[in-house]
Design an enzyme around this catalytic site. Structure first.
Site, PDB file in Angstrom:
ATOM      1  N   SER A  45       1.261  -7.670  -1.349  1.00 27.77           N
ATOM      2  CA  SER A  45       1.936  -8.755  -0.615  1.00 27.77           C
ATOM      3  C   SER A  45       1.141 -10.059  -0.609  1.00 27.77           C
ATOM      4  CB  SER A  45       2.277  -8.330   0.811  1.00 27.77           C
ATOM      5  OG  SER A  45       1.129  -8.265   1.611  1.00 27.77           O
ATOM      6  N   SER A  46      -0.105 -10.022  -1.067  1.00 26.99           N
ATOM      7  CA  SER A  46      -0.848 -11.283  -1.220  1.00 26.99           C
ATOM      8  C   SER A  46      -0.173 -12.172  -2.260  1.00 26.99           C
ATOM      9  CB  SER A  46      -2.281 -11.007  -1.667  1.00 26.99           C
ATOM     10  OG  SER A  46      -2.867 -10.076  -0.820  1.00 26.99           O
TER      11      SER A  46
ATOM     12  N   GLN B 247      -5.148 -21.486  17.949  1.00 23.71           N
ATOM     13  CA  GLN B 247      -5.820 -20.428  17.190  1.00 23.71           C
ATOM     14  C   GLN B 247      -6.127 -19.223  18.077  1.00 23.71           C
ATOM     15  OE1 GLN B 247     -10.288 -21.632  16.450  1.00 23.71           O
ATOM     16  NE2 GLN B 247      -9.005 -23.232  15.609  1.00 23.71           N
ATOM     17  N   CYS B 248      -5.722 -19.295  19.349  1.00 28.76           N
ATOM     18  CA  CYS B 248      -5.858 -18.109  20.204  1.00 28.76           C
ATOM     19  C   CYS B 248      -4.859 -17.055  19.759  1.00 28.76           C
ATOM     20  CB  CYS B 248      -5.551 -18.440  21.668  1.00 28.76           C
ATOM     21  SG  CYS B 248      -6.779 -19.471  22.428  1.00 28.76           S
TER      22      CYS B 248
ATOM     23  N   ASP C 289      -0.285  -7.188   4.364  1.00 24.96           N
ATOM     24  CA  ASP C 289      -1.083  -8.419   4.469  1.00 24.96           C
ATOM     25  C   ASP C 289      -0.247  -9.646   4.818  1.00 24.96           C
ATOM     26  OD1 ASP C 289      -3.305  -6.929   3.910  1.00 24.96           O
ATOM     27  OD2 ASP C 289      -3.512  -7.591   1.841  1.00 24.96           O
TER      28      ASP C 289
ATOM     29  N   THR D  43       0.815  -1.226   0.000  1.00 21.06           N
ATOM     30  CA  THR D  43       0.000   0.000   0.000  1.00 21.06           C
ATOM     31  C   THR D  43       0.843   1.268   0.000  1.00 21.06           C
ATOM     32  OG1 THR D  43      -1.821  -1.086   1.148  1.00 21.06           O
ATOM     33  CG2 THR D  43      -1.696   1.284   1.402  1.00 21.06           C
TER      34      THR D  43
HETATM   35  N1  ASP Z   1      -2.932  -5.431   0.156  1.00 22.44           N
HETATM   36  C1  ASP Z   1      -1.835  -4.636   0.636  1.00 22.44           C
HETATM   37  C2  ASP Z   1      -0.589  -5.505   0.636  1.00 22.44           C
HETATM   38  O1  ASP Z   1      -0.433  -6.299   1.524  1.00 22.44           O
HETATM   39  C3  ASP Z   1      -2.123  -4.126   2.006  1.00 22.44           C
HETATM   40  C4  ASP Z   1      -1.065  -3.221   2.594  1.00 22.44           C
HETATM   41  O2  ASP Z   1       0.024  -3.049   2.126  1.00 22.44           O
HETATM   42  O3  ASP Z   1      -1.355  -2.637   3.659  1.00 22.44           O
HETATM   43  O4  ASP Z   1       0.212  -5.397  -0.253  1.00 22.44           O
END
Ligand code: ASP
Length: 337
Positions: free
Chosen positions: A59-60, A273-274, A91, A13
């Site tokens: 980053s996905s 998962q906590c 992410d 972002t």
């Molecule tokens: N979707 C964006 C990423 O992870 C979110 C971010 O950078 O905050 O690349």
């Protein structure tokens, strides 16, 4: 200050622009944004260079190949800089920071991941603050490890988890104290900065593509439908179990699959998962069978760190016994033992 910092810009972002399909990175644009930040050229700032990755990614889309590219970029420049800042999407930042913490063996310089929740092209961006502080922290050389700086806090990379898609404090480190708080001064916690000693010089260990899975349990889960995921061709499965590592015990489908997975040679690891706390197999009767069938507890590791650690340990080519031992050993401050 004549320190030198290298900024590796991988996407996220922080440098994105609005498009018809939502925010996306734009090649060659980030440099012009930095030119507009006068503070980056103040006398008390270190020198810095920017290396823009190609392609720039949300980053996905970051995975094993990109981790290797980040590691390689640091390796090639290791002797030329006092520290590194990696600009990265939020992410999957906790996964990448965890991965790099293992891959950069014998690291003796700061590697600070940062990014922003609001793009730098917008007036309320948190990117400027995050970037300026990260550059200073990278230059200071106090936190010689892989960390994340975000929203006024420096946290250990392999202890971090993203907790908010909206807040400017997007990360926290639920099972480990903050490495530094940034207010009027940057206040490091000497105690939190302790790390297991690593023998040997700095070296990049590349990650391999390893088939692993993460399975989050939920009440009423049809385990028979997930059986192939646990048993087929997986080197390891991380179960995100309830509470301190508990699983349903009255329905034996899951434990049967786990037994078959172990017989097939897959490793079954257990995280909680906590949000905070430790997976303690055997604390309750509902986790006893996991222990009996050879599942390994990831203790208080985040799932992000456990995923990265498994990639790393399999990439080392360890045999089963050594790998199980290493999973429960504190290698880079990722687990309390
Ligand atoms: N979707 C964006 C990423 O992870 C979110 C971010 O950078 O905050 O690349």
């Amino acid at each position: 200050m004549n320190k030198k910092v290298c900024i590796l810009y991988t996407g996220g972002t922080i440098g994105m622009v609005p498009t018809d399909r939502g925010y996306a990175p734009k090649k060659g644009y980030f440099h012009s944004l930095l030119d507009e930040i006068a503070q980056l050229r103040y006398d008390d700032m270190p020198q810095w260079d920017l290396v823009e990755f190609d392609p720039l990614l949300d980053s996905s889309d970051v995975s094993v190949d990109e981790w290797n590219a980040m590691g390689q970029a640091i390796k090639e420049r290791y002797d030329d800089y006092d520290g590194f800042v990696i600009l990265h999407g939020t992410d999957t930042m906790a996964y990448s920071a965890s991965a790099l913490s293992f891959m950069l063996e014998g690291l003796g310089k700061p590697v600070v991941f940062t990014g922003s929740q609001i793009p730098m092209c917008q007036v309320r961006s948190d990117g400027r603050d995050n970037l300026i502080n990260s550059i200073l922290i990278a230059a200071q050389g106090t936190a010689c490890e892989v960390s994340i700086f975000f929203g006024g806090k420096l946290i250990r990379g392999n202890r971090a988890t993203k907790i908010s898609a909206d807040d400017l404090i997007a990360f926290t480190s639920p099972n480990y104290p903050t490495l530094a708080e940034v207010g009027i001064d940057i206040r490091y916690s000497k105690r939190a900065l302790t790390m297991p000693v690593q023998a040997g010089e700095f070296k990049l260990r590349r990650m391999e593509h390893i088939p692993i899975a993460v399975l989050k349990l939920f009440p009423g889960m049809r385990f028979d439908l997930f059986e192939p995921l646990v048993t087929n061709d997986m080197k390891a499965v991380i179960l995100e179990a309830f509470g301190s590592g508990n699983i349903p015990s009255r329905n034996t489908a899951l434990i049967d699959s786990i037994m078959r997975a172990t017989e097939n040679g897959s490793l079954v690891a257990v995280c909680s998962q906590c949000y905070a706390g430790t997976a303690r197999l055997g604390a309750y009767a509902t986790s006893g069978e996991l222990k009996d069938f050879g599942a390994v507890s990831c203790l208080d590791m985040t799932t992000e760190a456990a995923v990265a650690k498994l990639y790393y340990l399999f990439s080392l080519g360890l045999d089963d016994a050594a790998l199980r031992r290493a999973l429960g050993t504190n290698l880079r401050g990722e687990v309390s033992v």
